[in-house]
Design an enzyme around this catalytic site. Structure first.
Site, PDB file in Angstrom:
ATOM      1  N   ARG A 194       0.638  -1.227  -0.045  1.00  0.00           N
ATOM      2  CA  ARG A 194      -0.151   0.132   0.160  1.00  0.00           C
ATOM      3  C   ARG A 194       0.588   1.143   0.000  1.00  0.00           C
ATOM      4  O   ARG A 194       0.220   2.320   0.039  1.00  0.00           O
ATOM      5  CB  ARG A 194      -1.080   0.003   1.004  1.00  0.00           C
ATOM      6  CG  ARG A 194      -2.139  -0.784   0.785  1.00  0.00           C
ATOM      7  CD  ARG A 194      -3.069  -1.136   1.975  1.00  0.00           C
ATOM      8  NE  ARG A 194      -4.188  -2.053   1.653  1.00  0.00           N
ATOM      9  CZ  ARG A 194      -4.162  -3.299   1.576  1.00  0.00           C
ATOM     10  NH1 ARG A 194      -3.252  -3.975   2.184  1.00  0.00           N
ATOM     11  NH2 ARG A 194      -5.268  -4.136   1.167  1.00  0.00           N
ATOM     12  N   HIS A 240       4.052 -10.799  -5.214  1.00  0.00           N
ATOM     13  CA  HIS A 240       2.959 -10.437  -5.723  1.00  0.00           C
ATOM     14  C   HIS A 240       3.054  -8.846  -5.600  1.00  0.00           C
ATOM     15  O   HIS A 240       3.405  -8.126  -4.989  1.00  0.00           O
ATOM     16  CB  HIS A 240       1.626 -10.490  -4.699  1.00  0.00           C
ATOM     17  CG  HIS A 240       0.216 -10.264  -5.275  1.00  0.00           C
ATOM     18  ND1 HIS A 240      -0.015  -8.982  -5.748  1.00  0.00           N
ATOM     19  CD2 HIS A 240      -0.675 -11.139  -5.481  1.00  0.00           C
ATOM     20  CE1 HIS A 240      -1.472  -9.116  -6.060  1.00  0.00           C
ATOM     21  NE2 HIS A 240      -1.808 -10.269  -6.048  1.00  0.00           N
ATOM     22  N   HIS A 298      -1.767  -7.310 -10.848  1.00  0.00           N
ATOM     23  CA  HIS A 298      -3.279  -7.114 -11.333  1.00  0.00           C
ATOM     24  C   HIS A 298      -3.216  -6.209 -12.515  1.00  0.00           C
ATOM     25  O   HIS A 298      -2.915  -5.065 -12.449  1.00  0.00           O
ATOM     26  CB  HIS A 298      -4.103  -6.431 -10.286  1.00  0.00           C
ATOM     27  CG  HIS A 298      -4.501  -7.449  -9.336  1.00  0.00           C
ATOM     28  ND1 HIS A 298      -5.173  -7.012  -8.009  1.00  0.00           N
ATOM     29  CD2 HIS A 298      -3.879  -8.843  -8.898  1.00  0.00           C
ATOM     30  CE1 HIS A 298      -4.971  -7.918  -7.084  1.00  0.00           C
ATOM     31  NE2 HIS A 298      -4.360  -9.068  -7.511  1.00  0.00           N
ATOM     32  N   GLU A 324      -2.540 -11.276 -13.944  1.00  0.00           N
ATOM     33  CA  GLU A 324      -3.574 -12.160 -13.044  1.00  0.00           C
ATOM     34  C   GLU A 324      -4.820 -11.683 -13.750  1.00  0.00           C
ATOM     35  O   GLU A 324      -5.414 -10.749 -14.030  1.00  0.00           O
ATOM     36  CB  GLU A 324      -3.542 -11.567 -11.864  1.00  0.00           C
ATOM     37  CG  GLU A 324      -4.548 -12.227 -10.862  1.00  0.00           C
ATOM     38  CD  GLU A 324      -4.218 -12.269  -9.286  1.00  0.00           C
ATOM     39  OE1 GLU A 324      -3.249 -11.338  -8.947  1.00  0.00           O
ATOM     40  OE2 GLU A 324      -5.472 -12.518  -8.525  1.00  0.00           O
ATOM     41  N   ASP A 335      -6.611 -16.640 -11.019  1.00  0.00           N
ATOM     42  CA  ASP A 335      -7.040 -16.699  -9.732  1.00  0.00           C
ATOM     43  C   ASP A 335      -8.724 -17.506  -9.634  1.00  0.00           C
ATOM     44  O   ASP A 335      -9.604 -17.098 -10.393  1.00  0.00           O
ATOM     45  CB  ASP A 335      -7.351 -15.269  -9.346  1.00  0.00           C
ATOM     46  CG  ASP A 335      -7.664 -15.055  -7.870  1.00  0.00           C
ATOM     47  OD1 ASP A 335      -8.712 -15.683  -7.367  1.00  0.00           O
ATOM     48  OD2 ASP A 335      -7.134 -14.418  -6.994  1.00  0.00           O
ATOM     49  N   HIS A 352     -11.561 -15.071  -8.858  1.00  0.00           N
ATOM     50  CA  HIS A 352     -11.773 -13.750  -9.904  1.00  0.00           C
ATOM     51  C   HIS A 352     -12.319 -14.414 -11.166  1.00  0.00           C
ATOM     52  O   HIS A 352     -13.291 -13.851 -11.657  1.00  0.00           O
ATOM     53  CB  HIS A 352     -10.549 -13.231 -10.528  1.00  0.00           C
ATOM     54  CG  HIS A 352      -9.735 -12.535  -9.139  1.00  0.00           C
ATOM     55  ND1 HIS A 352      -8.375 -11.928  -9.332  1.00  0.00           N
ATOM     56  CD2 HIS A 352     -10.069 -12.551  -7.827  1.00  0.00           C
ATOM     57  CE1 HIS A 352      -8.002 -11.371  -8.208  1.00  0.00           C
ATOM     58  NE2 HIS A 352      -9.032 -11.680  -7.212  1.00  0.00           N
ATOM     59  N   ASP A 358     -14.486  -8.988  -6.374  1.00  0.00           N
ATOM     60  CA  ASP A 358     -13.520  -9.838  -6.001  1.00  0.00           C
ATOM     61  C   ASP A 358     -13.607  -9.763  -4.475  1.00  0.00           C
ATOM     62  O   ASP A 358     -13.044  -9.156  -3.525  1.00  0.00           O
ATOM     63  CB  ASP A 358     -12.215  -8.973  -6.233  1.00  0.00           C
ATOM     64  CG  ASP A 358     -10.767  -9.540  -5.882  1.00  0.00           C
ATOM     65  OD1 ASP A 358     -10.979 -10.447  -5.104  1.00  0.00           O
ATOM     66  OD2 ASP A 358      -9.826  -8.734  -6.333  1.00  0.00           O
ATOM     67  N   HIS A 360     -12.672 -12.917  -1.552  1.00  0.00           N
ATOM     68  CA  HIS A 360     -12.124 -14.366  -1.383  1.00  0.00           C
ATOM     69  C   HIS A 360     -12.555 -14.991  -0.093  1.00  0.00           C
ATOM     70  O   HIS A 360     -13.095 -14.366   0.739  1.00  0.00           O
ATOM     71  CB  HIS A 360     -10.551 -14.538  -1.365  1.00  0.00           C
ATOM     72  CG  HIS A 360      -9.717 -13.857  -2.406  1.00  0.00           C
ATOM     73  ND1 HIS A 360      -8.416 -13.697  -2.592  1.00  0.00           N
ATOM     74  CD2 HIS A 360     -10.245 -13.246  -3.381  1.00  0.00           C
ATOM     75  CE1 HIS A 360      -8.122 -13.148  -3.623  1.00  0.00           C
ATOM     76  NE2 HIS A 360      -9.298 -12.904  -4.170  1.00  0.00           N
TER      77      HIS A 360
HETATM   78 ZN   LIG Z   1      -8.745 -11.253  -5.526  1.00  0.00          ZN
HETATM   79 ZN   LIG Z   2      -5.311 -13.306  -6.574  1.00  0.00          ZN
END
Ligand SMILES: [Zn+2]
Ligand SMILES: [Zn+2]
Length: 283
Positions: A36, A66, A106, A142, A175, A178, A225, A227
Site C-alpha cells: 500500500r 505479488h 493485477h 492475473e 485466480d 476472480h 473480488d 475471497h
Molecule cells: Zn482477489
Molecule cells: Zn489473486
C-alpha cells in the site's frame, strides 16, 4: 501440484519461509515491500542470501512476488503509469534476485478510457518493466473479477496484451475466485472444460504458470473480488476437487490468498484441506 500460500515478510523476507513451513505450505507468495506504499526499498544483499539459503533448507517450491495493488499501467493518468512502472520494475528486480518464479500483478483498471485505448501504453509499460529487470523471472498477468473498468476478466484481453508485448517472460496467473466472479463456472466439470478450452485457444495453457487458490464469497458472474476459505465459499470443496483433478493444473503451483479461519490470512487448515483434496483426486 504444490500447495502454497501468501505469507508475511514482516521482519525481513527470509522470515517468510518459516511462516510458510508453519502452515504446511510447499511454496509461497510474498510482497517485495508494503503493498500500500509506492516505495520499493532495495532488499539488502545479505537478506537475499538468507532468503535463498532458507528456501533451500526448507525445500520450498517456487516463490512468487505479488505486485502492489496501487499499480495501474492501463490508467489514462501518465503520472500513475510512471509510478507503476517504477514499482513493478523494482518488484521484478527483487524477484530476479530471489530466484523467484516471477511477479504476479493485477492488470487493474483502464479507468474509463477503454481497453483498446489502453493497450498500446499497457504494452509499452510491460516492455519497460521487462527491460528494466533482466533475468529469468516471469511477469505474470492475473485474471481479474471484472468489476468496473478492470482489465483481464476476459481471456481475450490478456491474449491481446501477451501478443502485443511478445516476450517469453510474460505468463498468466489464474485466480479461481476472480474467474468464478467473471462468470466462468470452474466448479462444474463442463464449465471447467469450456473455461480451459477458451483459455487454451486465446492464451495457451502453456502460459498458465500459477494459480491463486481462493474460494468465493460472491456468486458466479458477480464481478466482485471477495475471497473465502476453501470449502466455505460458493466454489466449495467439490469445485476444488473438479479443478485440482484436471490435468491442466497438474504441474502448476497453487497459492492460497484466503481470509483464514481465524481471519489471520492463509492458515494451516486451508492448506490441509487443499492437500486432502489433492490426495483424493490423485487416488
Ligand atoms: Zn482477489
Ligand atoms: Zn489473486
Amino acid at each position: 501440484m504444490l500447495i502454497g500460500a501468501h505469507v508475511s515478510t514482516a521482519g525481513g523476507a527470509s522470515k517468510a519461509i518459516a511462516r510458510a513451513e508453519d502452515i504446511g505450505a510447499e511454496c509461497m507468495q510474498v510482497f517485495a515491500s508494503s503493498p500500500r506504499a509506492w516505495k520499493v526499498p532495495p532488499m539488502p544483499d545479505a537478506e537475499v542470501e538468507k532468503f535463498k539459503a532458507e528456501s533451500e533448507r526448507a525445500g520450498m517450491g517456487p516463490t512468487v512476488v505479488h505486485g502492489k495493488y496501487l499499480c495501474a499501467i492501463g490508467s489514462p493518468d501518465p503520472e500513475l503509469v510512471e509510478k507503476s512502472v517504477v514499482a513493478l520494475t523494482a518488484e521484478l528486480q527483487t524477484a530476479v534476485r530471489l530466484d523467484a518464479l516471477g511477479v504476479i500483478f493485477h492488470p487493474a483498471s483502464h479507468r474509463g478510457q477503454g481497453f483498446d485505448a489502453a493497450l498500446p501504453q499497457f504494452t509499452d509499460a510491460m516492455k519497460r518493466v521487462l527491460d528494466g529487470a533482466p533475468g529469468d523471472a516471469l511477469l505474470m498477468l492475473e485474471t481479474s473479477a471484472g468489476s468496473g473498468d478492470h482489465i483481464g476478466s476476459k481471456f481475450n484481453e490478456l491474449a491481446q496484451i501477451i501478443r502485443s508485448v511478445d516476450d517469453p517472460r510474460v505468463a498468466v496467473c489464474l485466480d479461481t475466485q476472480h474467474v468464478w466472479a467473471a462468470g466462468f463456472n470452474i466448479a462444474d466439470a463442463e464449465g471447467l472444460e469450456q473455461t480451459l478450452k477458451e483459455f487454451d485457444s486465446e492464451i495457451g495453457l502453456d502460459l498458465l504458470k500459477a494459480v491463486h487458490a481462493n474460494d468465493s464469497k460472491k456468486e458466479l458472474g458477480s464481478a466482485v473480488d471477495r475471497h473465502d476459505n476453501i470449502g466455505e465459499g460458493l466454489i466449495g470443496k467439490d469445485g476444488f476437487r473438479n479443478i485440482m483433478g484436471n490435468k491442466a493444473f497438474a504441474d502448476v503451483p497453487f497459492y492460497l490468498e484466503v481470509p483464514g479461519f481465524e481471519k489471520g490470512g492463509p492458515d494451516a487448515p486451508n492448506v490441509e484441506i487443499m492437500k486432502e483434496i489433492r490426495s483424493e483426486v490423485a487416488a
